[in-house]
Design a protein around this motif. Structure first.
Motif, mmCIF file in Angstrom:
data_model
loop_
_atom_site.group_PDB
_atom_site.id
_atom_site.type_symbol
_atom_site.label_atom_id
_atom_site.label_comp_id
_atom_site.label_asym_id
_atom_site.label_seq_id
_atom_site.Cartn_x
_atom_site.Cartn_y
_atom_site.Cartn_z
ATOM 1 N N ILE A 94 37.947 29.243 36.685
ATOM 2 C CA ILE A 94 36.948 30.084 35.991
ATOM 3 C C ILE A 94 35.705 30.258 36.866
ATOM 4 O O ILE A 94 35.191 31.386 37.006
ATOM 5 C CB ILE A 94 36.569 29.460 34.638
ATOM 6 N N ARG A 95 35.252 29.144 37.484
ATOM 7 C CA ARG A 95 34.084 29.245 38.356
ATOM 8 C C ARG A 95 34.377 30.153 39.544
ATOM 9 O O ARG A 95 33.545 30.966 39.953
ATOM 10 C CB ARG A 95 33.678 27.845 38.856
ATOM 11 N N GLN A 96 35.595 30.044 40.077
ATOM 12 C CA GLN A 96 35.976 30.884 41.222
ATOM 13 C C GLN A 96 35.971 32.348 40.831
ATOM 14 O O GLN A 96 35.441 33.207 41.560
ATOM 15 C CB GLN A 96 37.350 30.467 41.731
ATOM 16 N N TYR A 97 36.565 32.641 39.682
ATOM 17 C CA TYR A 97 36.635 34.048 39.220
ATOM 18 C C TYR A 97 35.232 34.588 38.930
ATOM 19 O O TYR A 97 34.941 35.755 39.190
ATOM 20 C CB TYR A 97 37.505 34.156 37.968
ATOM 21 N N ARG A 98 34.276 33.688 38.424
ATOM 22 C CA ARG A 98 32.924 34.144 38.123
ATOM 23 C C ARG A 98 32.173 34.485 39.422
ATOM 24 O O ARG A 98 31.478 35.482 39.494
ATOM 25 C CB ARG A 98 32.171 33.061 37.362
ATOM 26 N N ASP A 99 32.372 33.607 40.422
ATOM 27 C CA ASP A 99 31.711 33.876 41.709
ATOM 28 C C ASP A 99 32.204 35.179 42.313
ATOM 29 O O ASP A 99 31.412 35.997 42.821
ATOM 30 C CB ASP A 99 31.960 32.719 42.680
ATOM 31 N N GLU A 100 33.525 35.371 42.284
ATOM 32 C CA GLU A 100 34.097 36.604 42.834
ATOM 33 C C GLU A 100 33.592 37.810 42.060
ATOM 34 O O GLU A 100 33.297 38.867 42.641
ATOM 35 C CB GLU A 100 35.613 36.536 42.790
ATOM 36 N N THR A 101 33.481 37.680 40.744
ATOM 37 C CA THR A 101 33.041 38.813 39.915
ATOM 38 C C THR A 101 31.577 39.153 40.217
ATOM 39 O O THR A 101 31.205 40.338 40.335
ATOM 40 C CB THR A 101 33.205 38.467 38.417
ATOM 41 N N ALA A 102 30.727 38.078 40.389
ATOM 42 C CA ALA A 102 29.310 38.323 40.697
ATOM 43 C C ALA A 102 29.166 39.010 42.033
ATOM 44 O O ALA A 102 28.342 39.922 42.205
ATOM 45 C CB ALA A 102 28.555 36.986 40.672
ATOM 46 N N HIS A 103 29.956 38.587 43.015
ATOM 47 C CA HIS A 103 29.905 39.177 44.333
ATOM 48 C C HIS A 103 30.284 40.658 44.269
ATOM 49 O O HIS A 103 29.641 41.518 44.894
ATOM 50 C CB HIS A 103 30.842 38.412 45.275
ATOM 51 N N LEU A 104 31.340 40.958 43.488
ATOM 52 C CA LEU A 104 31.786 42.348 43.353
ATOM 53 C C LEU A 104 30.716 43.195 42.660
ATOM 54 O O LEU A 104 30.485 44.352 43.036
ATOM 55 C CB LEU A 104 33.096 42.397 42.563
ATOM 56 N N ARG A 105 30.053 42.606 41.668
ATOM 57 C CA ARG A 105 29.038 43.379 40.945
ATOM 58 C C ARG A 105 27.859 43.689 41.862
ATOM 59 O O ARG A 105 27.281 44.786 41.806
ATOM 60 C CB ARG A 105 28.558 42.597 39.731
ATOM 61 N N SER A 106 27.513 42.709 42.748
ATOM 62 C CA SER A 106 26.397 42.967 43.671
ATOM 63 C C SER A 106 26.762 44.060 44.670
ATOM 64 O O SER A 106 25.929 44.900 45.026
ATOM 65 C CB SER A 106 26.020 41.671 44.401
ATOM 66 N N GLU A 107 27.998 44.058 45.102
ATOM 67 C CA GLU A 107 28.441 45.109 46.017
ATOM 68 C C GLU A 107 28.383 46.466 45.332
ATOM 69 O O GLU A 107 27.997 47.473 45.940
ATOM 70 C CB GLU A 107 29.858 44.818 46.492
ATOM 71 N N ILE A 108 28.812 46.502 44.104
ATOM 72 C CA ILE A 108 28.799 47.774 43.357
ATOM 73 C C ILE A 108 27.357 48.264 43.207
ATOM 74 O O ILE A 108 27.053 49.447 43.398
ATOM 75 C CB ILE A 108 29.467 47.594 41.985
ATOM 76 N N GLN A 109 26.435 47.299 42.877
ATOM 77 C CA GLN A 109 25.029 47.700 42.707
ATOM 78 C C GLN A 109 24.436 48.198 44.019
ATOM 79 O O GLN A 109 23.691 49.182 44.053
ATOM 80 C CB GLN A 109 24.229 46.481 42.196
ATOM 81 N N GLU A 110 24.824 47.525 45.077
ATOM 82 C CA GLU A 110 24.316 47.925 46.391
ATOM 83 C C GLU A 110 24.818 49.300 46.759
ATOM 84 O O GLU A 110 24.091 50.115 47.304
ATOM 85 C CB GLU A 110 24.752 46.895 47.424
ATOM 86 N N LEU A 111 26.052 49.584 46.464
ATOM 87 C CA LEU A 111 26.605 50.911 46.767
ATOM 88 C C LEU A 111 25.912 51.992 45.938
ATOM 89 O O LEU A 111 25.766 53.125 46.380
ATOM 90 C CB LEU A 111 28.115 50.928 46.488
ATOM 91 N N LYS A 112 25.542 51.600 44.734
ATOM 92 C CA LYS A 112 24.919 52.608 43.866
ATOM 93 C C LYS A 112 23.457 52.873 44.272
ATOM 94 O O LYS A 112 22.974 53.967 44.099
ATOM 95 C CB LYS A 112 24.981 52.147 42.402
#
Length: 874
Positions: A726-744
């Motif tokens: 769960i912690r691994q999936y949360r870290d990966e999800t946070a990283h993906l969300r930051s990338e998405i925000q950065e792209l936007k």
């Protein structure tokens, strides 16, 4: 006027013509031709002349004379004494008073086609001549005053036979017709003799001086001088004075009676013509004798009770069989009234075939006349005219008389032809107690049913009946064994079993040396099993023989044999023998020839453990195997069954745990082993295990302690693994969300210098994706499947999209969810998986009223099933 020949027509009109100048001495009229031969004189002295006349042809109104020649033997002048002409016109014989006989051979009607020779010479005058023709042999009889001769004219040498040393007078000889074998008749002084060409035949004694002998239509005419008349001994004794009385008698030599007798005055001759007899007398009168018809003759004889003579007369007159039979009947009635029953029955026997047998039988039904009745019935059977009633009556006569010899002669006499109804005879003999005779008839005439009925039901001869069946053809042997098999099995079990073995394999009748290999005669062995109802030992031997010689025997054979083997096993006390019988029964079960249901019932009836378990295993009835061990409290076998079949049916372990949990005995060892296997394979929820063991008062916490500790440890380990993921999936999800925000929110700088496709330096034009992958435009156009997707990231993205689509599709498969929920050992995992797919997300239905929220039917159903499943596992 002298020298004329007179012709008398049937209308009794007289005609005449001048034949000779002086006188006519002899005439001979042929029977089959219109030829008349005459002897007479045209000149004075001894110079007889023969003339042949054709009465059908005319010469100046008179019959045509076709031939004239002198009748002189050699150069000696002598008188003609007699004359005879053969009916074929090829022979003519002339007898003379000096004892000579001249024979003319050839066509007697013409000179140029015939020749004349002297056939016979002697001292005694010739008194009679007669030709005899039988087939191709021609004889000439010559009678003189002293002797009788016979010449054979069909042989060139004309051999002569002297038949007798006494002769006869003129006109006292004649030739009989074929009814008397064409014999030559000579009337002597005391007897009338009959001669064959080579010997003398019978003679008849007739007293008196014979003046004339004549034969016609079976009758002998004798003209005898009256006894009172004076004797005359001269050669011409046939001529008598006008005052002589003569007795004319007509004899029937065949039937031996006088047909007619009367006295006449000086008879000249007797002539037969136009069906009547004409008597010419010297005083110019002619008498006619007309023969009575046969019926009138018979009536005359009946009135005088001369039945024997009437019968002989009827036969000689060739009366039809009906007429002769009626005479026999009348004769039989006559003798019956006189009390001569033996003679009467002999006459009645001769009426068989014409007279109704009941006419005779009624007369002799009296017990005192049973012998006569028997004789009549025997004759009736000999002529094959008896019906069933006659056979019954005759056999009853034999049995009434107790005449076994006659009875045997009757039934055994005919080898090739049977004159009675065999089946009726067998019935009567059997009813009368003559079983041996009935058996003989039944065997001889192949009435197999009757033979066996008498041998087995009456004589109780079972061995002979069995032997007889073994000689019959297949179809009859089969039917009779079905009929008498139980009886034979009761009395001769071994022989009957042996015969049935042969009948049901490749049947060959005993004694039959012909072996037909093309076609096998085999009875259905299953149909004969009821015969062995009270003979299990023989039945077992029979069935074992059948499965040995024919593995494809009917199903009933195997089922019955299994039952017999199980019975023997159940009743056997010897352990060694019981083990052998057990092996035989199991071997039969393993042969795959028994019906599962029947075999299982038989094994259960006899409590045959090995068979029951084998059949359960064969039918994949694993729960029944374990239940069988549970019923017999075989704890170790229960665990072994779980180990052997638990992979096919996981519920076996759960059932085993429940079984041991309900036992009050100390089953800790078995419970521990079961729990260990359940734990290893995660077959039951822990809560359910605890609830199950709660029923056992002897099971303490120590039994389940290890199970619970291991279960909790694994659960803790699983929880830690899940939290880490769960912690691994949360870290990966946070990283993906930051990338998405950065792209936007910020610009993306592409610093790639090489193409990700061809790995060559980039040049314009080029294509860049936000995933930091860059391509030559021509490389992109060559490899890209879509203008909006990066060729490098497309495979990985596609996998993710396929997983999402699969989840969306499975999310709506309600039935599939239910099946997984029921079949899974861990229902919670299934529900969690569907939660992850969003099955239980709340949906807003377009059809609902505004502001109202409704849970979808799928969600409601899944929640209900989940609650039910959870409750079951709790």
């Amino acid at each position: 006027m002298e020298g004329k020949i007179w012709l008398l027509m049937r209308s009794l009109q007289l005609m005449s013509f001048q034949a000779y100048k002086l006188r006519v001495t002899h005439l001979y009229q042929l029977k089959q031709h219109s030829i008349l031969v005459s002897v007479g004189q045209d000149e004075h002295g001894i110079n007889p002349v023969v003339k042949v006349w054709n009465l059908d042809k005319r010469d100046s109104g008179n019959p045509l004379c076709t031939r004239i020649f002198p009748a002189i033997p050699g150069n000696k002048p002598t008188e003609v004494s007699c004359l005879s002409v053969h009916e074929n016109l090829n022979f003519m014989a002339i007898g003379f008073t000096d004892g000579s006989v001249v024979l003319t051979k050839g066509d007697i009607t013409r000179d140029r086609h015939s020749k004349t020779l002297t056939l016979h010479e002697g001292a005694s005058p010739v008194t009679g001549l007669a030709f005899r023709q039988v087939a191709k042999v021609t004889h000439l009889f010559v009678a003189t005053l002293e002797k009788v001769y016979c010449y054979t004219l069909s042989i060139k040498e004309y051999p002569k036979v002297e038949l007798d040393t006494h002769g006869c007078a003129l006109r006292c000889s004649s030739l009989a017709d074929p009814s008397q074998d064409s014999q030559f008749i000579v009337a002597g002084e005391e007897c009338v003799y009959l001669y064959q060409p080579d010997e003398r035949g019978p003679c008849f004694a007739f007293d008196g001086h014979k003046l004339l002998a004549h034969w016609h239509r079976g009758y002998l005419f004798l003209l005898i001088r009256d006894v009172k008349s004076p004797n005359k001994t001269c050669f011409s004794s046939g001529e008598s004075s006008p005052s002589d009385k003569q007795l004319l008698t007509i004899y029937d030599l065949d039937n031996k009676f006088i047909a007619y007798s009367a006295s006449f005055d000086d008879v000249i001759d007797v002539v037969a013509e136009w069906g009547s007899f004409y008597i010419l007398t010297r005083d110019g009168k002619m008498f006619v004798l007309q023969e009575k018809d046969t019926q009138t003759k018979l009536e005359m004889l009946f009135k005088k009770n001369l039945f024997v003579m009437a019968i002989n007369l009827a036969k000689s007159q060739h009366l039809d069989s009906d007429g002769v039979s009626d005479i026999f009947r009348q004769y039989g009635d006559h003798l019956y009234l006189k009390g001569d029953h033996d003679g009467a029955i002999q006459q009645y026997i001769r009426t068989i075939g014409k007279l109704e047998p009941s006419y005779v039988i009624r007369k002799f039904l009296d017990a005192q006349r049973i012998h006569n009745l028997t004789a009549y019935l025997q004759a009736l059977h000999r002529q094959s005219l008896a019906n069933a009633d006659h056979t019954t009556l005759l056999l009853n006569c034999y049995t009434k008389l107790k005449d076994s010899s006659k009875l045997e002669e009757f039934i055994k006499s005919s080898e090739n032809e049977v004159h009675f109804d065999v089946e009726i005879a067998i019935k009567v003999l059997r009813q009368a107690g003559y079983h041996s005779h009935a058996v003989f008839l039944a065997e001889k005439h192949m009435h197999h049913e009757w033979y066996l009925k008498i041998q087995l039901e009456d004589l109780k001869n079972y061995q002979e009946g069995l032997r007889y069946i073994g000689r019959l053809p297949f179809e009859q042997a089969e039917s009779n064994m079905k009929r008498y098999g139980k009886t034979l099995m009761h009395h001769v079990p071994e022989g009957t079993t042996l015969l049935l073995k042969g009948l049901c394999t490749n049947y060959q009748p005993s004694g039959d040396i012909i072996i037909n290999f093309d076609h096998k005669f085999e009875a259905n062995s299953e149909e004969f099993i009821p015969i062995f109802a009270n003979n299990p030992r023989e039945l077992k031997a029979f069935l074992e023989h059948m499965i040995e010689v024919d593995p494809r025997s009917p199903q009933g054979v195997y089922d019955t044999l299994l039952e017999l083997r199980l019975q023997d096993w159940a009743h056997e006390q010897d352990p060694e023998r019981k083990k052998v019988l057990q092996g035989e029964a199991v071997l039969l079960l393993r042969s795959d020839n028994t019906v599962f249901d029947k075999a299982l019932v038989l094994c259960q009836m006899h409590n045959f453990k090995e068979g029951i378990l084998y059949l359960y295993e064969k039918g994949k009835l694993y729960q029944q195997i374990m239940h069988y061990h549970m019923q017999n409290e075989e704890y170790g076998k229960v665990v072994e069954a779980c180990k052997s079949y638990g992979d096919q049916e996981c519920c076996l372990w759960e059932q085993a745990l429940g079984y041991f949990a309900r036992k009050e005995e100390d089953c800790k060892t078995y419970i521990s082993e079961v729990l260990h296997h359940i734990d290893q394979n995660n077959l039951m929820p822990p809560l359910l295990v605890v609830q199950t063991l709660a029923h056992n008062s002897t099971a303490t916490l120590s039994v389940i302690k290890d199970y619970l500790i291991n279960k909790l440890l694994r659960e803790n380990q699983q929880i830690e693994d899940d939290e880490r993921k769960i912690r691994q999936y949360r870290d990966e999800t946070a990283h993906l969300r930051s990338e998405i925000q950065e792209l936007k929110t910020s610009a993306k700088i592409f610093q790639k210098t090489k193409c990700n496709m061809c790995n060559s330096p980039l040049d314009l034009p080029s294509v860049h994706f936000l995933c930091c992958h860059s391509f030559h435009q021509h490389c992109f156009e060559s490899y890209a499947e879509s203008e909006a997707e990066c060729p490098t990231c497309t495979p990985e993205n596609r996998k993710v999209m396929d997983m999402l689509r699969a989840q969306d599709q499975k999310r709506d498969l309600h039935d599939h969810f239910n099946r997984q929920l029921r079949s899974s050992n861990d229902g919670f995992s299934v529900v969690a998986d569907y939660f992850g797919r969003g099955v239980f997300n709340k949906l807003t239905l377009v059809t609902d009223p505004p502001g109202s929220k409704s849970v979808g039917n799928l969600e409601v159903n899944l929640q209900r099933d989940l609650l039910i499943h959870t409750k079951r596992n709790s």
